[in-house]
Design a protein around this motif. Structure first.
Motif, PDB file in Angstrom:
ATOM      1  N   ILE A 352       0.823  -1.206   0.000  1.00 54.46           N
ATOM      2  CA  ILE A 352       0.000   0.000   0.000  1.00 54.46           C
ATOM      3  C   ILE A 352       0.855   1.252   0.000  1.00 54.46           C
ATOM      4  N   THR A 353       1.904   1.254   0.790  1.00 53.96           N
ATOM      5  CA  THR A 353       2.698   2.475   0.965  1.00 53.96           C
ATOM      6  C   THR A 353       3.827   2.609  -0.046  1.00 53.96           C
ATOM      7  N   GLN A 415     -10.240   1.806   5.716  1.00 56.27           N
ATOM      8  CA  GLN A 415     -10.950   0.864   4.849  1.00 56.27           C
ATOM      9  C   GLN A 415     -12.204   1.502   4.272  1.00 56.27           C
ATOM     10  N   ARG A 416     -12.874   2.306   5.050  1.00 57.40           N
ATOM     11  CA  ARG A 416     -14.106   2.945   4.580  1.00 57.40           C
ATOM     12  C   ARG A 416     -13.833   3.896   3.426  1.00 57.40           C
ATOM     13  N   ILE A 417     -12.761   4.692   3.545  1.00 55.74           N
ATOM     14  CA  ILE A 417     -12.408   5.623   2.469  1.00 55.74           C
ATOM     15  C   ILE A 417     -12.001   4.850   1.220  1.00 55.74           C
ATOM     16  N   LEU A 418     -11.269   3.741   1.400  1.00 56.63           N
ATOM     17  CA  LEU A 418     -10.875   2.925   0.248  1.00 56.63           C
ATOM     18  C   LEU A 418     -12.090   2.373  -0.486  1.00 56.63           C
ATOM     19  N   ASP A 419     -13.075   1.878   0.241  1.00 56.21           N
ATOM     20  CA  ASP A 419     -14.269   1.313  -0.397  1.00 56.21           C
ATOM     21  C   ASP A 419     -15.039   2.375  -1.174  1.00 56.21           C
ATOM     22  N   ILE A 420     -15.183   3.562  -0.585  1.00 55.25           N
ATOM     23  CA  ILE A 420     -15.897   4.644  -1.289  1.00 55.25           C
ATOM     24  C   ILE A 420     -15.120   5.064  -2.527  1.00 55.25           C
ATOM     25  N   ALA A 421     -13.784   5.141  -2.424  1.00 56.39           N
ATOM     26  CA  ALA A 421     -12.963   5.523  -3.569  1.00 56.39           C
ATOM     27  C   ALA A 421     -13.121   4.520  -4.711  1.00 56.39           C
ATOM     28  N   ALA A 422     -13.194   3.242  -4.381  1.00 59.91           N
ATOM     29  CA  ALA A 422     -13.379   2.226  -5.418  1.00 59.91           C
ATOM     30  C   ALA A 422     -14.736   2.372  -6.087  1.00 59.91           C
ATOM     31  N   ASP A 423     -15.767   2.664  -5.313  1.00 59.93           N
ATOM     32  CA  ASP A 423     -17.110   2.841  -5.891  1.00 59.93           C
ATOM     33  C   ASP A 423     -17.176   4.079  -6.777  1.00 59.93           C
ATOM     34  N   LYS A 424     -16.425   5.109  -6.443  1.00 60.47           N
ATOM     35  CA  LYS A 424     -16.472   6.360  -7.208  1.00 60.47           C
ATOM     36  C   LYS A 424     -15.480   6.368  -8.375  1.00 60.47           C
ATOM     37  N   GLY A 425     -14.735   5.308  -8.568  1.00 60.55           N
ATOM     38  CA  GLY A 425     -13.782   5.263  -9.680  1.00 60.55           C
ATOM     39  C   GLY A 425     -12.530   6.075  -9.458  1.00 60.55           C
ATOM     40  N   GLU A 427      -8.709   6.642  -8.699  1.00 62.39           N
ATOM     41  CA  GLU A 427      -7.558   5.804  -9.011  1.00 62.39           C
ATOM     42  C   GLU A 427      -6.444   5.939  -7.974  1.00 62.39           C
ATOM     43  N   ASN A 428      -6.286   7.131  -7.342  1.00 65.65           N
ATOM     44  CA  ASN A 428      -5.163   7.371  -6.437  1.00 65.65           C
ATOM     45  C   ASN A 428      -5.664   7.962  -5.122  1.00 65.65           C
ATOM     46  N   SER A 443      -8.246  -1.480  -7.997  1.00 64.59           N
ATOM     47  CA  SER A 443      -8.361  -0.299  -8.860  1.00 64.59           C
ATOM     48  C   SER A 443      -7.853   0.972  -8.198  1.00 64.59           C
ATOM     49  N   VAL A 444      -7.538   0.934  -6.927  1.00 62.86           N
ATOM     50  CA  VAL A 444      -7.124   2.137  -6.195  1.00 62.86           C
ATOM     51  C   VAL A 444      -5.676   1.980  -5.758  1.00 62.86           C
ATOM     52  N   LYS A 445      -4.845   2.938  -6.131  1.00 60.88           N
ATOM     53  CA  LYS A 445      -3.456   2.985  -5.686  1.00 60.88           C
ATOM     54  C   LYS A 445      -3.361   3.889  -4.459  1.00 60.88           C
TER      55      LYS A 445
END
Length: 452
Positions: A352-353, A415-425, A427-428, A443-445
């Motif tokens: 991740i880092t 984890q919550r922010i990662l899940d929302i970021a994946a749903d919204k497309g 990338e970073n 899909s999220v870096k």
């Protein structure tokens, strides 16, 4: 002496005579030697008859064959006429048989004297009478206000913990330090408060936080407040953290400062590293696991090498030996699995880092946001399209409909922010640190600011 209602000025003069003279002699000389001198309009006799000149006061003292005294003439004329009348007195050079000299010493404005008296009296009234009454009225208001606040205060649990009346029914509560903080918040209408009474948080408060939907810890802006936050994060269920301005106590804040501090509350997950609760959790976890390992080893030893088994023949000893070997294989397999499970989070965190060569373009944004607890949304061309506070990042991401490819924020990647970021497309994701992440979308870096 004179009519106080009409007198405007008083002519003060002194007289020196070479001989013994008395008051009637001086008054007669004044009327006699000024008669016809200034015309009929300023004749002293006519002015006295009409009341425009008051009674002439003369005080004399004879000593050593000479007479000295003072003359006071009240006047209701204007300044010019009074000045002319005063100047005419100095033309008198003889009183009775003696030569004399009259000299004007002062022109007193009676109205100015009255003004001075009014000012002095007003000062006394203002500083004396008003100050004596003000504390009483202020004290009454304070007593009424204090009685209302004390009546509103309730007590929670067996230990009678001070709290607001809304703590029992409200889904959201505010945890403060002491009783005075509860009173101050009650004063401004915040009634869902409860205090902890210092760094030793009562068990009742810790249990209450687990039953509420939203728990905000609101402490003073000093070292003691920080220690209370650390303890609350460890033993209670905390959602938000609010702090008073540096050097100030919650009990001393006014309404505007209280509202501002509560609006600037930060989600606990964003500042969890600041209060260093992870190390304590790890230590407590290791300490909790050690007894289990010792018990397991003790049980294995008892099964493997009992004294009676060693004295039995080879046929009886072989099954025990096989059981011991089997248990050793099982225990080694379990230890290997535990090592693998411990290595996986480390590898995941490392993945991740790990920075990317293309991530250097996010470095300026991360530097600008350092210490601001803010977030920036970047589009496909790496241009800033929106900014928000970290505490509102989750809700803003959920409701945001425009194109966002990168989110840079001064907070913890959860984890919550990662899940929302994946749903919204998105990338970073660039955050200050990476929190407890168990599942990372492909899909999220994810990058950290210090690794860019």
């Amino acid at each position: 002496m004179q009519n106080a209602d009409t007198t405007k000025y008083i002519i003060h003069s002194k007289i020196n005579a070479d001989g013994i003279i008395e008051r009637p002699d001086i008054v007669g000389a004044i009327f006699g030697q000024t008669e016809g001198l200034l015309g009929s309009d300023l004749d002293l006799r006519d002015l006295q008859k009409t009341g425009r000149i008051g009674r002439i006061e003369v005080v004399v003292n004879a000593k050593g064959g000479k007479t000295r005294g003072t003359i006071l003439i009240p006047s209701s004329l204007d300044r010019v006429e009074t000045s002319i009348l005063a100047a005419s007195l100095e033309t008198i050079d003889r009183v009775g048989p003696c030569s004399a000299k009259i000299e004007i010493t002062q022109m007193e404005d009676v109205r100015a004297t009255k003004r001075h008296q009014i000012i002095e009296r007003a000062k006394f009234i203002l500083t004396g009478m008003f100050d004596e009454n003000l504390p009483e009225s202020q004290e009454i208001a304070d007593q009424v206000r204090q009685s209302v606040r004390v009546e509103e205060m309730q007590y929670f649990g067996k230990n009678k913990i001070p709290c607001g009346p809304a703590v029992f029914d409200s889904d959201a509560i505010v945890v403060v330090e002491g009783r005075a903080d509860v009173l101050n918040l009650l004063r401004y209408g915040i009634k869902n408060t409860i205090c902890v009474g210092g760094t030793n948080v009562p068990p009742e408060v810790a249990e209450l936080t687990k039953k509420k939907d939203t728990v905000t810890v609101f402490t003073d802006g000093d070292r003691g407040g920080e220690l209370i936050v650390k303890e609350m994060v460890q033993i209670a269920n905390v959602d938000y953290i609010a702090r008073a301005p540096d050097g100030k106590s919650v009990e001393d804040l006014v309404q505007k400062e209280i509202v501002r501090s509560l609006r600037q509350k930060v989600p606990v997950e964003q500042v969890i590293d600041k209060y260093s609760t992870k190390e304590s959790e790890e230590k407590s976890g290791r300490v909790a696991r050690l007894p289990k390992r010792k018990d397991r080893r003790g049980s294995e030893v008892k099964r493997v090498t009992p004294p009676k088994v060693q004295k039995v023949g080879a046929k009886e000893a072989s099954p025990a030996t096989e059981r011991s070997k089997t248990s050793k294989r099982v225990s080694s397999r379990e230890r290997a699995k535990s090592r693998e499970t411990e290595e996986k989070p480390a590898k995941r965190a490392k993945e991740i880092t790990k920075p990317s060569p293309a991530s250097a373009k996010f470095k300026p944004h991360a530097t600008d946001l350092l210490g601001t607890f803010s977030a920036r949304f970047l589009d496909g061309k790496d241009k800033v399209v929106n900014e928000t506070a970290v505490r509102d990042l989750v809700n803003t991401l959920k409701d945001y409909d425009s194109e966002v490819k990168t989110v840079v924020f001064d907070g913890v990647v959860t984890q919550r922010i990662l899940d929302i970021a994946a749903d919204k497309g998105i990338e970073n994701l660039v955050g200050a640190k990476v929190g407890s992440v168990t599942k990372r979308p492909a899909s999220v870096k994810v990058f950290t600011a210090d690794a860019l």
